[in-house]
Design an enzyme around this catalytic site. Structure first.
Site, mmCIF file in Angstrom:
data_model
loop_
_atom_site.group_PDB
_atom_site.id
_atom_site.type_symbol
_atom_site.label_atom_id
_atom_site.label_comp_id
_atom_site.label_asym_id
_atom_site.label_seq_id
_atom_site.Cartn_x
_atom_site.Cartn_y
_atom_site.Cartn_z
ATOM 1 N N ARG A 66 26.348 -16.163 -42.884
ATOM 2 C CA ARG A 66 26.953 -16.886 -41.760
ATOM 3 C C ARG A 66 27.661 -16.040 -40.709
ATOM 4 N NH1 ARG A 66 30.547 -21.219 -44.561
ATOM 5 N NH2 ARG A 66 30.130 -20.160 -46.540
ATOM 6 N N TRP A 228 16.929 -14.554 -42.056
ATOM 7 C CA TRP A 228 16.006 -13.620 -42.722
ATOM 8 C C TRP A 228 16.337 -13.633 -44.210
ATOM 9 C CZ3 TRP A 228 19.142 -11.788 -38.572
ATOM 10 C CH2 TRP A 228 20.385 -11.300 -38.968
ATOM 11 N N GLU A 233 16.483 -13.427 -53.207
ATOM 12 C CA GLU A 233 15.815 -14.732 -53.116
ATOM 13 C C GLU A 233 14.373 -14.623 -53.586
ATOM 14 O OE1 GLU A 233 17.182 -15.268 -48.740
ATOM 15 O OE2 GLU A 233 17.051 -17.272 -49.616
HETATM 16 N N1 ARG Z 1 15.737 -19.189 -51.119
HETATM 17 C C1 ARG Z 1 14.686 -19.686 -50.273
HETATM 18 C C2 ARG Z 1 13.393 -18.910 -50.535
HETATM 19 O O1 ARG Z 1 13.373 -18.031 -51.331
HETATM 20 C C3 ARG Z 1 15.050 -19.576 -48.799
HETATM 21 C C4 ARG Z 1 16.369 -20.211 -48.396
HETATM 22 C C5 ARG Z 1 16.891 -19.727 -47.061
HETATM 23 N N2 ARG Z 1 17.125 -18.314 -47.079
HETATM 24 C C6 ARG Z 1 17.565 -17.559 -46.054
HETATM 25 N N3 ARG Z 1 17.672 -16.290 -46.231
HETATM 26 N N4 ARG Z 1 17.882 -18.097 -44.884
HETATM 27 O O2 ARG Z 1 12.377 -19.150 -49.936
#
Ligand code: ARG
Length: 352
Positions: A66, A228, A233
């Site tokens: 953020r 991004w 993730e």
């Molecule tokens: N965690 C989700 C994924 O692996 C994306 C969520 C949004 N992530 C971000 N960096 N804005 O696809």
């Protein structure tokens, strides 16, 4: 008049932040009140929409990224009425946000009558077969919907799903995304060349398409947005979760770890190598990505800047901590208030 109260609360906050005069603020509130009386709704100006979408990002308790809320690019497509126009705007979003790898945080806001059925604009299909799931298990139900609408994929583990858009309660329509708009990164490891054998790749821009944007009592049900990626993730969830691509056993055996004993910590070691591979692959391809240590430091700066302007910080600790080595960042060691402040993005009912 609940609607007016919500509008008023937003306008007061927004106009104060934009340093508008008391006169301008009062005039604007009078116009909104009139509109609510005449039409039971009102329209945001572009400036309000832009700043409101940015405030919504700032208030996203689960987001570690953020610090950059002011840099959100806002496309206003509220005037569009046809599915084909909507899809064109989505193509434009993908192209603008991807920016050949120099990813730009972007949101496209459509008229509240629209809905996008995809979870993300770019996402891989998942097919249930007798021999298990091919592709992303997270997409199985939606992939079936796409097939019912006449789409069919090649059945590789990485088939990009089509866009499915809906106007009012009409039948949804399906459009494939042109290949040239889709930037992906092949995953390799800087010192384990065997990683190639996994045949992994991932798309570069996470564009969330199924959440609603709420500003001043108005709700935009189609407002896809992106930042991004943070490497965990992909490396610690999409590739690693047992209910997703479940790659840890394969990674472990590729690098020769003893998977017989949980206590050898093979999962943890495989996880780290997978995350290194994701980070290095994105970097080498010139695609924006952030590691969880840098992201946590950036979030620390966000905590500071919010404090400096006298706004109370809200956050969801369970989402803010990294799934990899959480205790190595300050986030793990403090408390966050998970109060919901508006404007914000919210989950909405699944249309299928
Ligand atoms: N965690 C989700 C994924 O692996 C994306 C969520 C949004 N992530 C971000 N960096 N804005 O696809």
């Amino acid at each position: 008049m609940q609607k007016y109260d919500e509008a008023r609360e937003f306008i007061l906050k927004c106009y104060r932040e934009l340093e508008k005069s008391v006169e301008e603020t009062q005039d604007r509130l009078a116009v909104i009140k009139e509109s609510l009386m005449q039409k039971a709704t009102y329209e945001l100006t572009y400036e309000e929409l832009e700043h409101g979408a940015r405030m919504a990002w700032r208030n996203s308790n689960r987001c570690i990224g953020r610090l950059f809320w002011k840099s959100l690019n806002v496309f206003d497509e509220r005037h569009l009425t046809k599915a084909s126009e909507m899809v064109k705007a989505l193509y434009r979003h993908i192209e603008f946000a991807t920016n050949e790898g120099k990813i730009r945080p972007t949101i496209t806001v459509f008229n509240p009558r629209m809905r996008i059925w995809n979870h993300q604009l770019i996402r891989y299909a998942g097919y249930e077969t007798k021999r298990g799931i091919i592709g992303d298990p997270h997409s199985v139900a939606f992939t079936r919907v796409c097939e019912e609408l006449g789409w069919s994929g090649k059945r590789t583990p990485f088939d990009v799903l089509p866009l499915v858009v809906q106007i009012n309660s009409e039948q949804p329509v399906c459009f494939s995304i042109p290949d040239e708009l889709i930037l992906e990164v092949d995953i390799h490891h800087p010192y384990y060349p065997q990683f190639e054998e996994l045949g992994l790749k991932w798309y570069t821009v996470p564009m969330i398409a199924d959440m609603a944007l709420e500003i001043g009592g108005l709700r935009f049900s189609a407002a896809p947005f992106n930042g991004w990626y943070m490497e965990t993730e992909i490396g610690a969830r999409n590739f690693a979760d047992v209910t997703r691509y479940n790659m840890l056993p394969k990674v472990a055996s590729l690098i020769g770890l003893d998977t017989k004993s949980d206590a050898s910590l093979w999962r943890d070691r495989a996880l780290i190598e997978l995350n290194i591979a994701v980070l290095q692959s994105f970097k080498k391809s010139g695609v924006t990505i952030v590691d969880h240590h840098t992201a946590a430091k950036q979030f620390g700066r966000f905590e500071q800047t919010e404090m400096d302007v006298g706004r109370e910080l809200t956050g969801d600790w369970t989402w803010l901590i990294s799934p990899v080595s959480p205790s190595t960042t300050h986030i793990f060691h403090r408390h966050y208030d998970n109060k919901v402040v508006k404007p914000n993005y919210s989950q909405q009912e699944n249309p299928f």
